[in-house]
Enzyme design. Sequence first.
Site, PDB file in Angstrom:
ATOM      1  N   ALA A   1       0.827  -1.210   0.000  1.00 43.07           N
ATOM      2  CA  ALA A   1       0.000   0.000   0.000  1.00 43.07           C
ATOM      3  C   ALA A   1       0.862   1.262   0.000  1.00 43.07           C
ATOM      4  O   ALA A   1       1.969   1.279   0.549  1.00 43.07           O
ATOM      5  CB  ALA A   1      -0.911  -0.001   1.219  1.00 43.07           C
TER       6      ALA A   1
ATOM      7  N   GLY B   1       2.119  -5.874   1.496  1.00 44.10           N
ATOM      8  CA  GLY B   1       1.128  -6.612   0.731  1.00 44.10           C
ATOM      9  C   GLY B   1       1.706  -7.301  -0.486  1.00 44.10           C
ATOM     10  O   GLY B   1       1.154  -8.308  -0.950  1.00 44.10           O
TER      11      GLY B   1
ATOM     12  N   GLU C   1       2.936 -10.555   0.810  1.00 38.47           N
ATOM     13  CA  GLU C   1       1.763 -11.376   1.123  1.00 38.47           C
ATOM     14  C   GLU C   1       1.152 -11.957  -0.152  1.00 38.47           C
ATOM     15  O   GLU C   1       0.721 -13.118  -0.174  1.00 38.47           O
ATOM     16  CB  GLU C   1       0.734 -10.542   1.879  1.00 38.47           C
ATOM     17  CG  GLU C   1       1.187 -10.171   3.285  1.00 38.47           C
ATOM     18  CD  GLU C   1       0.190  -9.293   4.003  1.00 38.47           C
ATOM     19  OE1 GLU C   1      -0.334  -9.731   5.045  1.00 38.47           O
ATOM     20  OE2 GLU C   1      -0.068  -8.170   3.529  1.00 38.47           O
TER      21      GLU C   1
ATOM     22  N   GLU D   1       5.128  -3.767   8.289  1.00 35.74           N
ATOM     23  CA  GLU D   1       3.942  -3.129   8.866  1.00 35.74           C
ATOM     24  C   GLU D   1       4.110  -2.751  10.328  1.00 35.74           C
ATOM     25  O   GLU D   1       3.592  -1.714  10.772  1.00 35.74           O
ATOM     26  CB  GLU D   1       2.729  -4.062   8.702  1.00 35.74           C
ATOM     27  CG  GLU D   1       2.173  -4.158   7.286  1.00 35.74           C
ATOM     28  CD  GLU D   1       2.881  -5.198   6.442  1.00 35.74           C
ATOM     29  OE1 GLU D   1       2.366  -5.513   5.356  1.00 35.74           O
ATOM     30  OE2 GLU D   1       3.953  -5.698   6.859  1.00 35.74           O
TER      31      GLU D   1
END
Length: 225
Positions: free
Chosen positions: A31, A76, A79, A99
Amino acid sequence: MLDCWQRIRSDDDVRVVILTGTGERAFCTGADLKKTMPPPESYASLAFGKGDPDFAAQLATDKPVICAINGYALGGGLELALACDIRIAADHARFGLPEVRVGSIPGNGGTQRLPRTIGASDAMLLLLTGDHIDAAEALRLGIVSRVVPAPGLRREAEAIAGRIAANAPLSVRAIKRLVKQGQGLPLDAAIAQERLIWGTLRDTEDRIEGRRAFQEKRKPVYLGR
């Protein structure tokens, strides 16, 4: 991507998927922290209204997905890579789940998929520090299966995809499903499921074709039936 995945699921001509990034700098860096302040809606209204599913879970398919990590895979992005079946990386790629450094957690499967991939202790080290690692360390830990020079990354991914696509498609999909489902089952239950799927495939045209081709010393022609 979600639109693309609809075609992947429905088009029988698609046997293998390669997921990679554009250019050579990054696969996906997650993000944009400058643009991802909390939305005006409450989380409850999203979770029980529109829904707030794991994005990577929306890419589920029985067809194998090869992730060619061509640069940074952070947050992300990592992930997303962890949700793929086979991961290979360019030698300059870097990995991390940072994060925790910005007061958050990996919220798209990172805290669950990473320990299942590399073990709890190594996963905790990465998750709790937010550290980045290079491609060589990612290979050592088992995040990726192979590291290649950057110019050859796509070629290597396509070569692996070609070898998979040459196999019987029902067998390929069955193996992927068994591996995924079996990870959450006791061993005896997983083996029972394996025997059931073996029996389901036993009389398929492709299995018979594979044996005939072997006997006739030719390449099999698989039709997915």
